[in-house]
Design a protein around this motif. Structure first.
Motif, PDB file in Angstrom:
ATOM      1  N   ASP A   1       0.831  -1.207   0.000  1.00  0.00           N
ATOM      2  CA  ASP A   1       0.000   0.000   0.000  1.00  0.00           C
ATOM      3  C   ASP A   1       0.861   1.250   0.000  1.00  0.00           C
ATOM      4  O   ASP A   1       0.413   2.318  -0.389  1.00  0.00           O
ATOM      5  CB  ASP A   1      -0.896   0.014   1.242  1.00  0.00           C
ATOM      6  N   GLY A   2       2.063   1.091   0.493  1.00  0.00           N
ATOM      7  CA  GLY A   2       2.982   2.221   0.522  1.00  0.00           C
ATOM      8  C   GLY A   2       4.389   1.678   0.606  1.00  0.00           C
ATOM      9  O   GLY A   2       4.582   0.563   1.088  1.00  0.00           O
ATOM     10  N   VAL A   3       5.349   2.454   0.129  1.00  0.00           N
ATOM     11  CA  VAL A   3       6.709   1.948   0.100  1.00  0.00           C
ATOM     12  C   VAL A   3       7.676   2.988   0.647  1.00  0.00           C
ATOM     13  O   VAL A   3       7.563   4.175   0.339  1.00  0.00           O
ATOM     14  CB  VAL A   3       7.122   1.580  -1.332  1.00  0.00           C
ATOM     15  N   ILE A   4       8.582   2.524   1.461  1.00  0.00           N
ATOM     16  CA  ILE A   4       9.639   3.380   1.979  1.00  0.00           C
ATOM     17  C   ILE A   4      10.931   2.901   1.337  1.00  0.00           C
ATOM     18  O   ILE A   4      11.298   1.740   1.470  1.00  0.00           O
ATOM     19  CB  ILE A   4       9.742   3.246   3.505  1.00  0.00           C
ATOM     20  N   VAL A   5      11.581   3.787   0.620  1.00  0.00           N
ATOM     21  CA  VAL A   5      12.790   3.394  -0.088  1.00  0.00           C
ATOM     22  C   VAL A   5      13.991   4.095   0.532  1.00  0.00           C
ATOM     23  O   VAL A   5      14.015   5.329   0.586  1.00  0.00           O
ATOM     24  CB  VAL A   5      12.706   3.774  -1.573  1.00  0.00           C
ATOM     25  N   THR A   6      14.928   3.350   1.011  1.00  0.00           N
ATOM     26  CA  THR A   6      16.136   3.982   1.516  1.00  0.00           C
ATOM     27  C   THR A   6      17.141   4.038   0.382  1.00  0.00           C
ATOM     28  O   THR A   6      17.550   3.028  -0.165  1.00  0.00           O
ATOM     29  CB  THR A   6      16.745   3.216   2.693  1.00  0.00           C
ATOM     30  N   VAL A   7      17.482   5.241   0.056  1.00  0.00           N
ATOM     31  CA  VAL A   7      18.339   5.491  -1.092  1.00  0.00           C
ATOM     32  C   VAL A   7      19.773   5.558  -0.622  1.00  0.00           C
ATOM     33  O   VAL A   7      20.110   6.388   0.208  1.00  0.00           O
ATOM     34  CB  VAL A   7      17.982   6.832  -1.730  1.00  0.00           C
ATOM     35  N   VAL A   8      20.581   4.709  -1.135  1.00  0.00           N
ATOM     36  CA  VAL A   8      21.990   4.781  -0.759  1.00  0.00           C
ATOM     37  C   VAL A   8      22.853   4.783  -1.998  1.00  0.00           C
ATOM     38  O   VAL A   8      23.546   5.741  -2.283  1.00  0.00           O
ATOM     39  CB  VAL A   8      22.379   3.620   0.158  1.00  0.00           C
ATOM     40  N   ASP A   9      22.751   3.703  -2.734  1.00  0.00           N
ATOM     41  CA  ASP A   9      23.575   3.646  -3.918  1.00  0.00           C
ATOM     42  C   ASP A   9      22.746   3.816  -5.169  1.00  0.00           C
ATOM     43  O   ASP A   9      23.247   3.710  -6.278  1.00  0.00           O
ATOM     44  CB  ASP A   9      24.317   2.308  -3.960  1.00  0.00           C
ATOM     45  N   LEU A  10      21.472   4.067  -4.974  1.00  0.00           N
ATOM     46  CA  LEU A  10      20.602   4.141  -6.130  1.00  0.00           C
ATOM     47  C   LEU A  10      20.753   5.447  -6.857  1.00  0.00           C
ATOM     48  O   LEU A  10      20.987   6.494  -6.254  1.00  0.00           O
ATOM     49  CB  LEU A  10      19.153   3.995  -5.681  1.00  0.00           C
ATOM     50  N   ASP A  11      20.559   5.372  -8.108  1.00  0.00           N
ATOM     51  CA  ASP A  11      20.619   6.576  -8.911  1.00  0.00           C
ATOM     52  C   ASP A  11      19.261   7.245  -8.882  1.00  0.00           C
ATOM     53  O   ASP A  11      18.246   6.621  -9.137  1.00  0.00           O
ATOM     54  CB  ASP A  11      20.985   6.193 -10.347  1.00  0.00           C
ATOM     55  N   LEU A  12      19.268   8.490  -8.575  1.00  0.00           N
ATOM     56  CA  LEU A  12      17.971   9.153  -8.446  1.00  0.00           C
ATOM     57  C   LEU A  12      17.257   9.324  -9.777  1.00  0.00           C
ATOM     58  O   LEU A  12      16.038   9.368  -9.828  1.00  0.00           O
ATOM     59  CB  LEU A  12      18.132  10.495  -7.761  1.00  0.00           C
ATOM     60  N   ASP A  13      18.024   9.404 -10.815  1.00  0.00           N
ATOM     61  CA  ASP A  13      17.387   9.492 -12.123  1.00  0.00           C
ATOM     62  C   ASP A  13      16.509   8.277 -12.349  1.00  0.00           C
ATOM     63  O   ASP A  13      15.386   8.381 -12.850  1.00  0.00           O
ATOM     64  CB  ASP A  13      18.457   9.551 -13.222  1.00  0.00           C
ATOM     65  N   ASP A  14      17.046   7.134 -11.949  1.00  0.00           N
ATOM     66  CA  ASP A  14      16.272   5.904 -12.098  1.00  0.00           C
ATOM     67  C   ASP A  14      14.943   6.031 -11.368  1.00  0.00           C
ATOM     68  O   ASP A  14      13.885   5.702 -11.906  1.00  0.00           O
ATOM     69  CB  ASP A  14      17.047   4.724 -11.506  1.00  0.00           C
ATOM     70  N   LEU A  15      15.038   6.514 -10.152  1.00  0.00           N
ATOM     71  CA  LEU A  15      13.830   6.634  -9.342  1.00  0.00           C
ATOM     72  C   LEU A  15      12.818   7.563 -10.017  1.00  0.00           C
ATOM     73  O   LEU A  15      11.629   7.288 -10.044  1.00  0.00           O
ATOM     74  CB  LEU A  15      14.187   7.218  -7.980  1.00  0.00           C
ATOM     75  N   GLU A  16      13.340   8.652 -10.523  1.00  0.00           N
ATOM     76  CA  GLU A  16      12.443   9.618 -11.159  1.00  0.00           C
ATOM     77  C   GLU A  16      11.737   9.018 -12.351  1.00  0.00           C
ATOM     78  O   GLU A  16      10.562   9.264 -12.574  1.00  0.00           O
ATOM     79  CB  GLU A  16      13.271  10.810 -11.645  1.00  0.00           C
ATOM     80  N   ARG A  17      12.468   8.262 -13.099  1.00  0.00           N
ATOM     81  CA  ARG A  17      11.905   7.725 -14.323  1.00  0.00           C
ATOM     82  C   ARG A  17      10.788   6.732 -14.012  1.00  0.00           C
ATOM     83  O   ARG A  17       9.761   6.701 -14.668  1.00  0.00           O
ATOM     84  CB  ARG A  17      13.014   7.062 -15.154  1.00  0.00           C
ATOM     85  N   LEU A  18      11.057   5.906 -13.022  1.00  0.00           N
ATOM     86  CA  LEU A  18      10.008   5.003 -12.561  1.00  0.00           C
ATOM     87  C   LEU A  18       8.853   5.863 -12.120  1.00  0.00           C
ATOM     88  O   LEU A  18       9.013   6.713 -11.269  1.00  0.00           O
ATOM     89  CB  LEU A  18      10.508   4.300 -11.299  1.00  0.00           C
ATOM     90  N   ASN A  19       7.657   5.650 -12.654  1.00  0.00           N
ATOM     91  CA  ASN A  19       6.589   6.353 -11.974  1.00  0.00           C
ATOM     92  C   ASN A  19       5.814   5.358 -11.149  1.00  0.00           C
ATOM     93  O   ASN A  19       5.072   4.531 -11.640  1.00  0.00           O
ATOM     94  CB  ASN A  19       5.713   7.168 -12.903  1.00  0.00           C
ATOM     95  N   PHE A  20       6.059   5.463  -9.889  1.00  0.00           N
ATOM     96  CA  PHE A  20       5.467   4.546  -8.936  1.00  0.00           C
ATOM     97  C   PHE A  20       3.954   4.640  -8.949  1.00  0.00           C
ATOM     98  O   PHE A  20       3.394   5.735  -8.995  1.00  0.00           O
ATOM     99  CB  PHE A  20       5.956   4.891  -7.543  1.00  0.00           C
ATOM    100  N   ALA A  21       3.335   3.504  -8.906  1.00  0.00           N
ATOM    101  CA  ALA A  21       1.881   3.490  -8.813  1.00  0.00           C
ATOM    102  C   ALA A  21       1.482   3.541  -7.341  1.00  0.00           C
ATOM    103  O   ALA A  21       0.319   3.652  -7.008  1.00  0.00           O
ATOM    104  CB  ALA A  21       1.340   2.233  -9.456  1.00  0.00           C
TER     105      ALA A  21
END
Lengths: 336, 336
Positions: free
Chosen positions: A111-131
């Motif tokens: 129902d909801g997601v908490i993502v801890t960003v450490v080594d992830l590329d933020l561009d990747d995150l942005e591109r993903l459009n989370f539902a």
DNA sequence: TTGAAAGCGCTAACAC
DNA sequence: GTGTTAGCGCTTTCAA
């Protein structure tokens, strides 16, 4: 199916969910049948129907990092208080592959997601459009597309370094730092804080004492101090993480260097274990409890929006919360 | 729905799952639409249809215990190698409530479940008839209804204690033990090992040095040694867990007792951190990697049976695997 | 090469 | 107080 042994499927559903307005007799009969057949509800079907899973996902880079385990515990307490479950998944510390895989496929299970960003590329995150509603935890993020809770990495590192300077250290090594400060990753940010503290004190940051590491764990920390000692003089170590500091303390013991007399040490995170090392570790605390409740507050809001099917335009602006770090003085520095 | 922007739902499904025998042109068109609409597959529906979730659940008592975090990491490696996901959930350390809740409702979300039994009542487990393949990890279980991987708790504790005796200790306290050995819980089992080692050596186990604890964590360990020192003489401590031993080392440092000269210490679990304490911790190792692969092997078998819808009669007998403990000598004992 | 239809197991709405 | 029906979003026949 319990249906055979009882009455009809809708009634079974009512019985199992304790809905009112049922003959006690029927309910009892159904429960008996359920018990006998060992019937269990299929949560997948229920979720499909209900449109929610009652689970909150937490993506952590690794499952064996004290910091994340301890954060997860606080989050689980909060999540369970609202009758949901917290579910942990490892994102693996390698950008694209892992994140893309996990995010794309399984995120809707929550129902909801908490993502801890450490080594992830933020561009990747942005591109993903989370539902799914998402809250980010971690480094500084430039694009403000997500709610985001972060440590003040620069400020915390400055606090740590300033404390060392105040305690008389002049040759402060930063273990796990980064010479390249253009990134917004943790090592770069904390190195910037280390540098700023030097400048604030009118000192020149000793560049040769920036030690870049490819893993932030005790084994690496131990090895790194030992190597460092062979090449350079230093009278203090700022380890970018308590977990790393654990190995640093061990490495200094290997070298027969006494802490804090000969070398002072400061960590970062105020992991529970740091109170118990010998000597106990001075560190930068972040109020994990505060972090946890902040995260859950933000997520709750987003989930409510989601449930109301609000149009993107009507949703609240992304929020960025910075957690103020604080110095925790202990035995590994001469402070006080 | 991508359906609007494209063709028909079945075709979309085919496209997304890369099934052969499609016009390249159609596939491209669909993928474009998917991209534009930000469409994401709904894994709940997919799972309902497929009858599997591609996720393995791991239930741990707490999320912040190094031992479980490290075990989880090994398990995640193995699980991901087969294209599935490992998902952690906390069971909470309080029997009925938590277990019943978690088990009944959400377990079917997983293709297989690994349950680490610590404070759970086994009767509860037995009564639950899992619809999902299960492997148990933990204490000794009497009823052999489940596949079960366990540490040899008694043997490990005996090894630890014998080592201390061999190193000259005669007043060995056991922290986190239990006077009541009728249970099959960890504290009781490890106390039995402690007792047996004494008897093997022709010594009388010093009952007054059995310290029962209501939490097995560093804070409790620290407090406990300090209290113990006020009331009794001892020259060694067997901490039932490395996590606990962390606090014991800290407590002894508080008391200015040197380890291993004045007091020797042994832990249990060989948690990664134990190599880095000062002094480093002698402990009982269990080959977490072996445990992990054993668990996954058993689970794999059960999941295969499940997939083939084998009748209970045709299924393999429950297996019980005992992991042989081994002594890891380090600086907290005078061993050699 | 694509579409239509059925059904995974559940529950909300409504009819009986 | 209980049963019928429809449909959540997907995939799998099978037919076109």
């Amino acid at each position: 199916m319990a249906r055979v042994a009882g009455v009809s499927t809708a009634t079974v559903s009512n019985a199992l969910n304790g809905r009112p307005g049922m003959a006690e007799e029927t309910r009892a009969r159904i429960l008996a049948a359920v018990d006998e057949l060992g019937y269990q509800i299929n949560p997948t079907a229920r979720s499909l129907r209900a449109g929610r899973t009652d689970a909150i996902g937490l993506l952590v880079p690794e499952l064996d990092r004290p910091f994340f385990g301890q954060l997860a515990t606080r989050l689980a307490d909060g999540v369970e208080a609202t009758g949901r479950h917290l579910v942990l998944q490892r994102s693996g510390s390698n950008r694209e592959g892992e994140l893309a895989a996990v995010a794309y496929a399984r995120l809707r299970m929550y129902d909801g997601v908490i993502v801890t960003v450490v080594d992830l590329d933020l561009d990747d995150l942005e591109r993903l459009n989370f539902a799914t509603p998402v809250v980010l935890v971690g480094e500084r993020v430039v694009p403000r597309t997500f709610d985001h809770v972060m440590m003040d990495n620069v400020g915390g590192a400055r606090l740590a370094t300033a404390h060392l300077i105040e305690c008389g250290a002049r040759r402060i090594a930063i273990l796990g730092g980064s010479r390249d400060e253009s990134h917004a990753r943790m090592p770069s940010l904390r190195t910037r804080g280390w540098r700023e503290a030097h400048e604030d004190a009118g000192l020149v940051p000793p560049e040769e004492l920036i030690v870049e590491l490819d893993a932030i764990d005790p084994a690496t920390g131990r090895r790194a101090v030992r190597e460092l000692a062979r090449e350079h003089d230093f009278d203090a170590v700022f380890a970018v993480t308590d977990f790393l500091a654990l190995g640093v303390l061990r490495g200094l013991a290997d070298l027969n260097l006494s802490v804090p007399q000969q070398v002072q040490v400061v960590g970062f995170d105020d992991v529970d274990e740091s109170e118990f090392t010998v000597p106990s570790l001075t560190t930068i605390g972040s109020g994990r409890t505060v972090i946890a409740s902040t995260i859950l507050g933000l997520l709750e809001t987003r989930m409510r929006e989601q449930a109301q099917r609000l149009a993107p335009g009507d949703r609240a602006e992304p929020v960025e919360v910075t957690i103020t770090p604080e110095l925790v003085r202990r035995g590994s520095t001469r402070g006080h």
